[in-house]
Design an enzyme around this catalytic site. Structure first.
Site, PDB file in Angstrom:
ATOM      1  N   THR A 163     -73.535  33.101  24.872  1.00  0.00           N
ATOM      2  CA  THR A 163     -73.897  32.276  25.961  1.00  0.00           C
ATOM      3  C   THR A 163     -72.123  32.220  26.393  1.00  0.00           C
ATOM      4  O   THR A 163     -71.379  32.780  25.553  1.00  0.00           O
ATOM      5  CB  THR A 163     -73.965  30.765  25.365  1.00  0.00           C
ATOM      6  N   ARG A 191     -88.702  26.598  28.773  1.00  0.00           N
ATOM      7  CA  ARG A 191     -87.719  26.270  27.565  1.00  0.00           C
ATOM      8  C   ARG A 191     -86.263  25.816  28.331  1.00  0.00           C
ATOM      9  O   ARG A 191     -85.744  26.389  29.052  1.00  0.00           O
ATOM     10  CB  ARG A 191     -87.654  27.264  26.672  1.00  0.00           C
ATOM     11  N   VAL A 192     -85.716  24.557  27.931  1.00  0.00           N
ATOM     12  CA  VAL A 192     -84.430  24.505  28.252  1.00  0.00           C
ATOM     13  C   VAL A 192     -83.727  24.053  26.867  1.00  0.00           C
ATOM     14  O   VAL A 192     -83.898  23.616  25.849  1.00  0.00           O
ATOM     15  CB  VAL A 192     -84.570  22.934  28.812  1.00  0.00           C
ATOM     16  N   GLY A 193     -82.433  24.823  26.834  1.00  0.00           N
ATOM     17  CA  GLY A 193     -81.499  24.686  25.465  1.00  0.00           C
ATOM     18  C   GLY A 193     -80.727  23.648  25.490  1.00  0.00           C
ATOM     19  O   GLY A 193     -80.820  22.299  26.327  1.00  0.00           O
ATOM     20  N   ASP A 194     -79.650  23.680  24.752  1.00  0.00           N
ATOM     21  CA  ASP A 194     -78.578  22.794  24.637  1.00  0.00           C
ATOM     22  C   ASP A 194     -77.526  22.510  25.567  1.00  0.00           C
ATOM     23  O   ASP A 194     -76.811  21.786  26.096  1.00  0.00           O
ATOM     24  CB  ASP A 194     -77.825  23.114  23.224  1.00  0.00           C
ATOM     25  N   GLY A 214     -75.335  29.153  20.314  1.00  0.00           N
ATOM     26  CA  GLY A 214     -76.122  29.218  19.075  1.00  0.00           C
ATOM     27  C   GLY A 214     -77.452  28.718  19.202  1.00  0.00           C
ATOM     28  O   GLY A 214     -78.165  28.858  20.480  1.00  0.00           O
ATOM     29  N   GLY A 216     -80.139  26.356  20.350  1.00  0.00           N
ATOM     30  CA  GLY A 216     -79.960  25.329  21.424  1.00  0.00           C
ATOM     31  C   GLY A 216     -80.602  24.288  20.858  1.00  0.00           C
ATOM     32  O   GLY A 216     -80.019  23.119  21.042  1.00  0.00           O
TER      33      GLY A 216
HETATM   34  N1  ASP Z   1     -77.230  27.920  22.787  1.00  0.00           N
HETATM   35  C1  ASP Z   1     -77.820  28.910  23.849  1.00  0.00           C
HETATM   36  C2  ASP Z   1     -79.507  28.256  23.834  1.00  0.00           C
HETATM   37  O1  ASP Z   1     -80.062  27.829  23.136  1.00  0.00           O
HETATM   38  C3  ASP Z   1     -78.236  30.276  23.237  1.00  0.00           C
HETATM   39  C4  ASP Z   1     -76.740  30.738  22.768  1.00  0.00           C
HETATM   40  O2  ASP Z   1     -75.935  29.989  22.868  1.00  0.00           O
HETATM   41  O3  ASP Z   1     -76.877  31.905  22.298  1.00  0.00           O
HETATM   42  O4  ASP Z   1     -79.649  28.234  25.061  1.00  0.00           O
END
Ligand code: ASP
Length: 287
Positions: A163, A191-194, A214, A216
């Site tokens: 990211t 899907r929606v992450g952090d 990381g 999410g």
């Molecule tokens: N944090 C991101 C997500 O989960 C992925 C990543 O940082 O590798 O969408």
């Protein structure tokens, strides 16, 4: 006030190490240039993230990871220390999700636009269509197409591509954070992450600014970026980073900048490239 900018290229498996180190340096310098010209922290973090989105070696914009159905859905967010927030979630077919997120923050009354609505808004704002797929990601998709779709924690460990994110302090003493991602490889469509969750992957207040990467789901549920910044109320940055490393039960990495311009980073995953520019000096580091 002496301006500072900090950036990261994602917590993950450590692909394209040399390219990412160079990419972070280029992105930091272009954001820092704006800070030196007196531009805002928002201008600087958005520019820094845009440069990394354009670089195919990062999992953001051009080069984003693919979901389980082979399409690319991207998340991005921007937040300023005066409480303004804008994000896009699951947006497809744009080159720079961070620029669309900024438009959400500045041109609408909303904080997050998702999916097709975000894409239509991007068109309305004049962004042209762009296919963010790279050959490398296509190959990875073919090579490893997986049935792991429910075990996101394992996906983060197996295929963590990263990211990108940036935080900055400008000459006026304002802070900002921006983050952009293609998300986890092989995630379920929709899907929606952090990243676009306020306080999850992205947060800024008058105390500091943070951008995380990381796993999410874990980062969002634990409001990692909010907690990082909020703890600066009572504790110095090195203590805050120590507490995060001990207490956050996620595979994650974070960059944090306090209101005095002290940068920091902590990692609970395999690898992270990060760096900063402070007092004209560029540092690119890896963990
Ligand atoms: N944090 C991101 C997500 O989960 C992925 C990543 O940082 O590798 O969408």
């Amino acid at each position: 006030m002496e301006p500072v900018i900090v950036a990261h290229g994602g917590a993950g498996k450590g692909y394209f190490l040399e390219e990412r180190k160079k990419g972070i340096a280029d992105a930091l310098l272009s954001g820092y240039k704006l800070l030196k010209e007196g531009k805002s922290a928002v201008d600087a973090v958005v520019e820094c993230v845009r440069v990394m989105e354009d670089n195919p070696h990062f999992n953001a914009g051009y080069g984003s990871a693919m979901g389980l159905d082979g399409t690319i859905e991207m998340d991005a967010a921007v937040m300023s220390s005066d409480g303004k927030f804008g994000a896009v979630a699951g947006i497809k077919n744009v080159k720079n999700p961070v620029l669309v997120a900024r438009k959400v923050m500045e041109e609408t009354e909303h904080i997050i636009l998702c999916g097709e609505g975000a894409e239509r808004f991007a068109k309305l704002m004049g962004f042209s269509e762009f296919d963010p797929t790279t050959e490398w990601v296509k190959e990875k998709f073919k090579e490893k197409k997986s049935s792991y779709y429910k075990k996101l924690k394992e996906l983060a460990e197996l295929y963590g591509f990263g990211t990108v994110g940036a935080v900055a302090l400008d000459v006026h003493g304002k802070l900002a954070a921006a983050t952009s991602t293609g998300g986890l490889m092989f995630h379920l469509p929709g899907r929606v992450g952090d990243t676009p969750i306020p306080g999850g992957g992205t947060y800024a207040s008058p105390l500091g600014a943070a951008s995380a990467s990381g796993h999410g789901e874990c980062i969002a549920v634990n409001l990692v970026s909010f907690r990082a910044v909020d703890m600066l109320k009572e504790k110095p940055i090195h203590q805050v980073l120590g507490i995060l490393k001990d207490e956050i039960p996620c595979r994650f990495g974070i960059i944090l900048l306090d209101k005095h311009g002290n940068p920091g980073n902590i990692l609970n995953a395999d690898y992270m490239v990060w760096g900063y520019v402070k007092e004209e000096k560029l540092q690119v580091l890896e963990r």
